[in-house]
Enzyme design. Structure first.
Site, short mmCIF file in Angstrom:
data_model
loop_
_atom_site.label_atom_id
_atom_site.label_comp_id
_atom_site.label_asym_id
_atom_site.label_seq_id
_atom_site.Cartn_x
_atom_site.Cartn_y
_atom_site.Cartn_z
N LEU A 57 0.88 -1.16 0.00
CA LEU A 57 0.00 0.00 0.00
C LEU A 57 0.92 1.21 0.00
O LEU A 57 1.79 1.34 0.86
CB LEU A 57 -0.90 -0.01 1.25
CG LEU A 57 -2.20 0.78 1.21
CD1 LEU A 57 -3.11 0.31 0.09
CD2 LEU A 57 -2.92 0.67 2.55
N ASP A 58 0.75 2.08 -0.98
CA ASP A 58 1.65 3.22 -1.11
C ASP A 58 1.64 4.08 0.15
O ASP A 58 0.61 4.20 0.84
CB ASP A 58 1.25 4.09 -2.30
CG ASP A 58 1.48 3.41 -3.63
OD1 ASP A 58 2.29 2.47 -3.68
OD2 ASP A 58 0.85 3.83 -4.62
N LYS A 59 2.76 4.71 0.41
CA LYS A 59 2.90 5.58 1.58
C LYS A 59 1.77 6.60 1.71
O LYS A 59 1.19 6.76 2.79
CB LYS A 59 4.26 6.28 1.55
CG LYS A 59 4.49 7.27 2.68
CD LYS A 59 5.84 7.96 2.53
CE LYS A 59 6.03 9.04 3.60
NZ LYS A 59 7.34 9.73 3.46
#
Length: 252
Positions: A57-59
């Site tokens: 999950l992207d930052k």
């Protein structure tokens, strides 16, 4: 400002689901050497045991993040994600009035990353498919560029493939980029949300996963309600009633 504390949504003998705040890395990355907080380590500290990441999950994205608790569960969950056996649902705020619903079938090349070994990877386009449905829309009496008003949509997104930054790139392809996306979005609309709503984050939330449970194989659904900041924003935009009730935070 540091990201809020991580929260556990579900735990059993095989997996744990947490709500990752926007701005928190899943694990250490050479790209963000200055960061000292990571979801992986925080979950380990909370549970006082080893956990296994099974997806990314992207930052800047908030929402549902899974970890396996055993090597066997890790293999099962990783295989399920790789096989496309996991249904993923996201909420996003996009620029403009997005069509009622549709399919974005637009192949994507792998974005190069010298830190994870994909910089020299095969750059041929790969299949990438996203379903979308507009849940709500609004028009603000705020000028943007040559337009006297600004229009935005609340969108349900269901990626059917798992390319890097797929949702952000697909919404850009649709010409309705996600608000707060500093790479694929539009600066003037990102700036409007910072100035009008004090909101500078990427408005993308991983809301729900349906997957085969690693122990039973039965379909298992987990939801991550939106956080208080997103709820306050949606209230100001008149969108609370458009959010599926299981994705709203519990009443205090």
């Amino acid at each position: 400002m540091s990201a809020p504390a991580i929260a556990i949504l579900h735990r059993d003998d095989h997996l744990v689901a947490v709500a990752k705040p926007a701005g928190l890395l899943v694990h250490r990355s050479p790209i963000d050497r200055h960061e000292t907080r990571f979801a992986l380590q925080e979950v380990r500290d909370l549970l006082r045991r080893h956990v296994y990441p099974v997806h990314r999950l992207d930052k800047p994205t908030s929402g549902l993040l899974l970890f396996a608790l055993t090597p066997e569960a890790a293999r099962s969950l990783t295989d399920a994600f790789a096989a496309g056996a996991v249904a993923k649902r996201y909420l996003a705020v996009a620029r403009g009035i997005v069509p009622d619903d549709g399919v974005i079938d637009h192949p994507l090349t792998e974005e190069p990353d010298r830190f994870d070994g994909t910089e020299g990877a095969n750059r041929l386009p790969r299949e990438a498919v996203t379903l979308y449905r507009r849940l709500a829309a609004t028009e603000l009496p705020v000028a943007t560029g040559r337009y006297p008003t600004s229009r935005y949509s609340l969108v349900l997104l269901e990626p059917k493939t798992g390319r890097r930054h797929q949702l952000r790139r697909h919404l850009k392809h649709l010409r309705h980029p996600i608000i707060g996306d500093t790479t694929h979005g539009e600066g003037r609309h990102n700036r409007l949300f910072r100035e009008q709503f004090a909101c500078g984050r990427l408005l993308l939330h991983a809301a729900e996963l349906t997957l085969p449970h690693p122990a039973s194989g039965r379909a298992f659904t987990i939801s991550a309600p939106i956080d208080a900041g997103l709820l306050a924003l949606f209230d100001r935009l008149g969108w609370r009633d458009a959010v599926p009730p299981q994705w709203l935070p519990p009443a205090p």
